[in-house]
Motif scaffolding. Structure first.
Motif, PDB file in Angstrom:
ATOM      1  N   GLN A   1      -6.409  21.701 -39.937  1.00 28.72           N
ATOM      2  CA  GLN A   1      -4.999  21.674 -40.350  1.00 28.72           C
ATOM      3  C   GLN A   1      -4.237  22.840 -39.740  1.00 28.72           C
ATOM      4  O   GLN A   1      -3.098  22.691 -39.288  1.00 28.72           O
ATOM      5  CB  GLN A   1      -4.901  21.683 -41.870  1.00 28.72           C
ATOM      6  N   ASN A   2      -4.890  24.000 -39.689  1.00 30.67           N
ATOM      7  CA  ASN A   2      -4.255  25.158 -39.034  1.00 30.67           C
ATOM      8  C   ASN A   2      -3.958  24.833 -37.586  1.00 30.67           C
ATOM      9  O   ASN A   2      -2.881  25.143 -37.067  1.00 30.67           O
ATOM     10  CB  ASN A   2      -5.190  26.378 -39.064  1.00 30.67           C
TER      11      ASN A   2
ATOM     12  N   GLN B   1      -1.000  22.518 -37.382  1.00 29.09           N
ATOM     13  CA  GLN B   1       0.291  23.085 -37.804  1.00 29.09           C
ATOM     14  C   GLN B   1       0.690  24.318 -37.006  1.00 29.09           C
ATOM     15  O   GLN B   1       1.867  24.544 -36.745  1.00 29.09           O
ATOM     16  CB  GLN B   1       0.234  23.447 -39.290  1.00 29.09           C
ATOM     17  N   HIS B   2      -0.317  25.117 -36.576  1.00 28.36           N
ATOM     18  CA  HIS B   2       0.020  26.411 -35.950  1.00 28.36           C
ATOM     19  C   HIS B   2      -0.527  26.542 -34.537  1.00 28.36           C
ATOM     20  O   HIS B   2      -0.369  27.585 -33.908  1.00 28.36           O
ATOM     21  CB  HIS B   2      -0.525  27.564 -36.811  1.00 28.36           C
TER      22      HIS B   2
ATOM     23  N   TYR C   1     -14.534  34.276 -41.275  1.00 32.19           N
ATOM     24  CA  TYR C   1     -13.993  33.080 -41.923  1.00 32.19           C
ATOM     25  C   TYR C   1     -15.142  32.169 -42.387  1.00 32.19           C
ATOM     26  O   TYR C   1     -15.148  31.686 -43.515  1.00 32.19           O
ATOM     27  CB  TYR C   1     -13.056  32.315 -40.967  1.00 32.19           C
TER      28      TYR C   1
ATOM     29  N   ASP D   1      -9.640  22.967 -43.395  1.00 34.50           N
ATOM     30  CA  ASP D   1      -8.481  23.848 -43.191  1.00 34.50           C
ATOM     31  C   ASP D   1      -8.315  24.242 -41.723  1.00 34.50           C
ATOM     32  O   ASP D   1      -7.194  24.353 -41.227  1.00 34.50           O
ATOM     33  CB  ASP D   1      -8.614  25.129 -44.020  1.00 34.50           C
TER      34      ASP D   1
ATOM     35  N   VAL E   1      -5.124  31.421 -38.399  1.00 32.13           N
ATOM     36  CA  VAL E   1      -3.685  31.747 -38.428  1.00 32.13           C
ATOM     37  C   VAL E   1      -3.546  33.256 -38.521  1.00 32.13           C
ATOM     38  O   VAL E   1      -4.147  33.878 -39.369  1.00 32.13           O
ATOM     39  CB  VAL E   1      -3.009  31.064 -39.636  1.00 32.13           C
TER      40      VAL E   1
END
Ligand code: 0RQ
Length: 492
Positions: free
Chosen positions: A482-483, A486-487, A457, A479, A492
């Protein structure tokens, strides 16, 4: 000794403190912090709040105080403003909910900020002492912190006279004041154990409005045992320092070490202490933990300068029983001297601190989880890392079982910039950033320090980023956070 002073109980003394007062506590970490007054202040706050009367103070300390004390004060809603460092879960929660205003400061800078009135006057200082004389000589205890400047600047002083401490603790104190600019002179410390001041703080005895007698140990518990992850990081530090020694970039007699607090730092000291290829060394640090005491006795550490003896009561009692040995080898200084940039640079200190996360270009975040929630504060890490001969940061490559990578494309909060961070070390290896351009730094950090789970990544981000001197993809720089939000995981 103190017949001339008014002796009070802690609850009586707490009544001398009013709503809105700027209060300053002695100590550095729980060592040397007042122990009876915080609890009494919490009781006072609860009682006044029950009668619907306001009671919230502004609180300045050295570094952290006992977590119990900070938690009690936070739970009693007794604090509206707090600086410069803390480690207490209940207080941390209140800070992160916006219920306590917290100011995160370099620990070396607090004394001069107070001296020049940056925070306004100090209404009252609460200072733990091992002795106080009618002429106003105050002898401090196991943590010096900012007590000298608080004693001098406060309008009134409450002394917690703690009989738990050995009167011989004064033999370790070296109290010196820096004076005011532009007339400041050099601090003549040329070797770790140089003593340049007095064993006490002199104040006007008329300022002492109460003496509270206590017999209480510092609220310090030992850190956990060595674990394989900490040991692996410590071995990578050892390997790196040996390489530097062999290359003569560290002189044959070695250089003084600064070591932060925690399991990784304890493991590093133990590993370095056991290695016969590393010569006996000095510590020029802010906190001395149990590992340093053990290594002093084994003569692997020759001498140690710091602002506190942050050791559990059993270890402090051992020190008190062996003061002939320890008082020659340990100097306790005000934190503006233990963490003084001029001296750190002069002595060539090697700084070893732990950070929360690092970005691929070498910026470090020590304080704010995902850029938002305060953990503890910058503490002394900036004082040392900014000025050290070798600025080393350490961390595990992942946190929370791999849901978080501690190596990210762009740090969510920056405490130490790429210009200060010289070396990053995780359990996977060492990124020696000296002399590297941004892209070379990114390759070294991803290749040597990132967890294998996250390497593709991070390499991908580097390749995708808009290219200039530094590569960034600003639309996707955060990101991973944010992952996580959210997850529940960065990948993810
Ligand atoms: O959380 O307790 O819920 O498991 O942060 O992390 O790995 O146990 O490390 O205790 O050494 O603390 C930077 C906070 C590291 C400390 C910091 C989570 C992790 C864990 C603690 P859990 P570890 P440590 C001398 C110098 C600044 C002050 C300083 C510190 C918890 O070293 O406060 O250096 N430094 N002072 O799971 C989310 C990440 C994370 C993370 C770790 N990237 N995101 N959570 N954690 N990385 C002392 C003085 O100045 C007095």
């Amino acid at each position: 000794m103190n017949q001339d002073f008014t002796v009070m109980t802690a609850d009586e003394a707490a009544r001398l403190i009013s709503h809105g007062n700027m209060v300053a506590f002695s100590g550095f970490t729980p060592a040397g912090a007042p122990k009876a007054l915080p609890e009494a202040l919490a009781r006072r706050a609860v009682a006044l709040h029950r009668r619907e009367q306001p009671f919230r103070i502004k609180l300045l300390t050295g570094a952290s105080i006992g977590a119990l004390a900070d938690n009690q004060l936070a739970e009693a809603d007794a604090v509206e403003w707090r600086a410069p460092y803390q480690t207490a879960p209940a207080l941390r929660d209140k800070i992160n909910r916006g219920e306590v205003n917290f100011v995160d400061l370099h620990l070396s800078e607090v004394a001069q900020m107070v001296n020049y009135g940056f925070f306004g006057p100090i209404d009252i200082a609460v200072i733990e002492a091992s002795a106080v004389t009618p002429e106003g000589r105050v002898y401090l205890t196991s943590g010096i912190g900012n007590a000298p400047v608080y004693l001098q600047q406060a309008r009134r002083v409450i002394i917690e006279l703690n009989a738990y401490h050995s009167p011989r603790i004064r033999e370790m104190s070296d109290i010196v004041s820096l004076g005011a600019p532009p007339l400041r002179t050099m601090v003549p410390i040329f070797h770790t154990l140089d003593r340049v001041g007095e064993g006490y703080v002199q104040i006007d005895p008329k300022k002492i409005v109460a003496v509270v007698h206590t017999h209480l140990p510092d609220q310090i518990t030992e850190f956990g045992n060595e674990n394989p992850l900490c040991l692996q990081i410590a071995r990578n530090v050892e390997r790196f320092l040996l390489k530097e020694l062999h290359a003569k970039r560290i002189p044959a007699g070695f250089l003084p070490l600064q070591s932060g607090v925690g399991n990784i730092n304890n493991a590093v000291l133990k590993v370095l202490g056991r290695n016969p290829d590393i010569p006996p060394f000095m510590m020029y640090s802010e906190v001395l933990q149990t590992s340093v005491i053990e290594l002093l006795e084994q003569e692997r550490i020759i001498g140690a300068s710091a602002s506190s003896l942050t050791v559990p009561p059993s270890v402090l009692e051992h020190i008190y029983q062996n003061m002939d040995f320890f008082s020659e080898r340990v100097v306790l200084r005000p934190q503006e001297i233990s963490n003084n940039p001029e001296i750190i640079r002069r002595l060539g200190v090697i700084a070893l601190n732990v950070g929360l996360e690092f970005d691929i270009y070498g910026h470090a975040n020590s304080t704010h989880v995902a850029g938002v929630n305060l953990m503890n504060g910058i503490g002394g890490s900036g004082d040392f890392e900014r000025n050290a001969y070798l600025s080393i940061f350490m961390a595990p490559s992942i946190a929370k079982g791999g849901k978080i990578s501690t190596i990210v494309p762009m740090c969510s909060h920056v405490d130490h910039s790429e210009h200060s961070v010289k070396v990053i070390i995780t359990e996977h290896g060492v990124a020696d950033l000296r002399g590297l351009s941004p892209i070379q730094r990114a390759e070294a950090i991803i290749g040597n320090c990132a967890h294998p789970l996250y390497r593709d990544y991070l390499y991908g981000y580097l390749a995708r980023g808009k290219s200039g001197h530094i590569h960034h993809d600003l639309a996707h720089a955060f990101d991973l956070y944010q992952n996580l939000e959210q997850h529940g995981s960065m990948l993810v």
